[in-house]
Design an enzyme around this catalytic site. Structure first.
Site, short mmCIF file in Angstrom:
data_model
loop_
_atom_site.label_atom_id
_atom_site.label_comp_id
_atom_site.label_asym_id
_atom_site.label_seq_id
_atom_site.Cartn_x
_atom_site.Cartn_y
_atom_site.Cartn_z
N ASP A 78 -25.43 7.75 -96.19
CA ASP A 78 -24.08 7.09 -96.33
C ASP A 78 -23.70 6.98 -98.08
O ASP A 78 -24.65 7.44 -98.74
CB ASP A 78 -24.02 5.67 -95.84
CG ASP A 78 -25.05 4.56 -96.29
OD1 ASP A 78 -26.22 5.38 -96.55
OD2 ASP A 78 -24.85 3.53 -96.33
N ASP A 115 -24.20 9.38 -105.22
CA ASP A 115 -25.08 8.40 -104.83
C ASP A 115 -25.03 8.43 -103.29
O ASP A 115 -23.98 7.95 -102.74
CB ASP A 115 -25.01 7.12 -105.59
CG ASP A 115 -26.05 6.06 -104.80
OD1 ASP A 115 -26.83 6.28 -104.21
OD2 ASP A 115 -25.30 4.85 -105.04
N GLU A 145 -27.70 3.08 -95.73
CA GLU A 145 -28.71 2.70 -96.82
C GLU A 145 -27.83 1.56 -97.81
O GLU A 145 -28.53 0.53 -98.01
CB GLU A 145 -29.12 3.66 -97.73
CG GLU A 145 -30.11 3.09 -98.93
CD GLU A 145 -29.50 2.87 -100.11
OE1 GLU A 145 -30.07 2.48 -101.06
OE2 GLU A 145 -28.45 3.05 -100.23
N GLU A 146 -26.63 1.73 -98.05
CA GLU A 146 -25.91 1.12 -98.92
C GLU A 146 -25.53 -0.29 -98.39
O GLU A 146 -24.84 -1.18 -99.03
CB GLU A 146 -24.61 1.80 -99.14
CG GLU A 146 -24.82 3.44 -100.00
CD GLU A 146 -25.25 3.01 -101.51
OE1 GLU A 146 -25.52 1.92 -101.74
OE2 GLU A 146 -25.40 4.12 -102.13
N ASP A 169 -33.14 9.24 -104.80
CA ASP A 169 -31.92 8.24 -104.80
C ASP A 169 -31.86 7.67 -106.30
O ASP A 169 -31.41 6.60 -106.34
CB ASP A 169 -31.94 7.48 -103.81
CG ASP A 169 -30.70 6.37 -103.57
OD1 ASP A 169 -29.76 7.06 -104.22
OD2 ASP A 169 -30.80 5.46 -103.12
#
Length: 481
Positions: A78, A115, A145-146, A169
């Protein structure tokens, strides 16, 4: 294909170009996940998804590399969806539009998604390669993840076979990360009492701030739009005791908000407008280096049917003024690293409640406990309620690990100078992965990315080339079994 597809290394940039073309904001990664799964199947690679939606792809070792240890590469699917106020963009339908600006790749009016799109692209480039030496590869691609590392939280045990993992990351060329902060989501609800509105309405808009990553950029002087709006409204309140009609700011929990606005019920719009011009000059002077594009606007708007009561307006101003935000403590043990912080990322009015969405981060668990203590005291004073969720652990550094030593050796050779081993005040999935796979030896690397989680996000083209050289040499020099 866009202009970035011809950049070097082409294998990586062509994958990133494809990633930009497929919408993949948090909670909406299925389109890109399905694309990757279908591609892996077309290449006759092992591919599987777990119950959390995470993807695992395996590729056999190249000739002569069969006696090397299996190595895992990891990225998340994501991206953070942020757009400038003047940009019309539907993150669920519209592709990101990347372009080259000198030595950087940027996006037109939105977050770029470097990112973690660059890391994702590098994993896929390795899988699609025909000329890279590598051991057996496992690529783990995680969901959401975000927004709280939800994929890593639901990661299937006994799924990966490797004991070495490279997380892709982090965002600084020449730096190797071996530890990170843990985090926790916080949501505060402040009940609002309303009454019939009487008076003229004016909207105050604060915009043009830099925003940024609420972990990596929290120690800088970047201004949180929600907190600055409180200073502005508090100054106005000394001039006229207005009533709030609405107040909001930010759009995602893990970005420093760039914009905020409030609608006020006032007696004299012209007087308020004049005060706003003075306040803009004041804050432009105060933040002329940190926030050179700070803009403050007051505009008359349609009168409202209801407004916050006078008491509710005062409570909101007091609550948001006292709400802690920013760096709480710097680390005593890791030089030049924030230990504990929090950031209010979103403020909105929902069902007659003011809702604040906060992300708390800390390298140590007692740091999150201190944040909870402060917030609990504030909500008790103001009649609000607070909910904590999604608590995830930090990643404890292991400076003497095998993969850290190997990465440092190769990085030094690639750079021609010493790479730095660091701990980051941001959430990486490494801590959660290590909870599920306690024997996993982890390291995190990545190219230089600036202004992540904001429309000013950009990735440095020469740093991507260096990152790719490092990654491919790590694969070619994987430890023996």
């Amino acid at each position: 294909m866009s202009e970035i597809a011809s950049l070097n290394p082409q294998a990586l940039w062509q994958w990133f170009d494809k990633i930009c073309a497929i919408p993949h904001p948090s909670y909406h990664e299925e389109q890109i996940a399905n694309f990757i799964v279908d591609w892996a199947k077309s290449q006759s690679l092992f591919v599987e998804r777990d119950d959390a939606g995470n993807i695992l792809i395996r590729k056999p070792a190249t000739k002569g590399m069969e006696n090397r240890q299996t190595l895992a590469l990891q990225a998340h699917l994501d991206m953070v969806p942020q757009a400038n106020a003047s940009t019309v963009h539907d993150f669920l339908k519209d592709p990101i539009q990347p372009y080259q600006d000198g030595e950087w790749v940027k996006a037109k009016g939105t977050t770029l998604g470097a990112d973690n799109g660059i890391g994702l692209a590098s994993c896929l480039a390795v899988l699609s390669s025909t000329d890279l030496a590598h051991p057996e590869i496992e690529v783990l691609l995680t969901m959401s993840e975000e927004v709280g590392m939800e994929g890593a939280l639901g990661l299937r045990p006994n799924w990966l076979t490797s004991n070495i993992m490279i997380n892709t990351d982090t965002e600084d060329n020449g730096e190797i990360y071996i530890g990170c902060a843990g985090g926790e989501n916080v949501e505060i609800h402040l009940p609002i009492e309303f009454e019939k509105a009487e008076g003229q309405a004016v909207q105050i808009t604060l915009k043009g701030l830099r925003g940024g990553h609420s972990g990596c950029d929290i120690h800088t002087n970047r201004v949180n739009a929600i907190k600055l709006l409180m200073r502005i409204l508090s100054d106005l309140y000394q001039i006229e005791a207005f009533q709030l009609v609405n107040i909001a700011g930010g759009s995602v929990r893990n970005a420093i908000p760039r914009e905020a606005h409030a609608t006020l019920l006032v007696k004299d719009v012209a007087k308020i407008t004049a005060c706003i011009e003075q306040l803009q000059a004041k804050f432009q002077s105060e933040y002329h280096l940190a926030e050179p594009n700070l803009t403050l606007v007051a505009e008359a708007t349609n009168s409202a049917e209801k407004a916050f009561t006078a008491k509710a307006t005062q409570t909101v101003l007091q609550f948001l003024t006292l709400l802690p935000n920013g760096v709480i403590r710097n680390s005593d043990t890791v030089k030049n690293v924030v230990e504990t912080s929090l950031s209010i990322g979103v403020l909105s009015l929902q069902n007659e409640q003011l809702v604040g969405t906060i992300l708390s981060r800390s390298l140590v668990e007692h740091g999150k406990e201190e944040v909870r203590s402060r917030l609990n005291a504030l909500v008790q004073l103001t009649g609000a309620t607070v909910e904590y969720s999604g608590n995830y652990p930090g990643w404890e550094p292991a400076p003497n690990s095998e993969i850290t030593a190997l990465t440092k050796k190769i990085y030094d050779e690639v750079l021609g100078y010493e790479a730095q081993i660091k701990v980051i005040h941001a959430g990486l999935e490494c801590g959660l992965i290590k909870e599920v796979y306690p024997n996993m030896d982890l390291v995190s690397i990545g190219p230089t990315i600036r202004n992540a989680h904001s429309p000013d996000e950009k990735v440095h083209i020469p740093a991507v080339q260096i990152y790719w050289e490092l990654l491919t040499k790590l694969l070619a020099n994987a430890p023996q079994k």
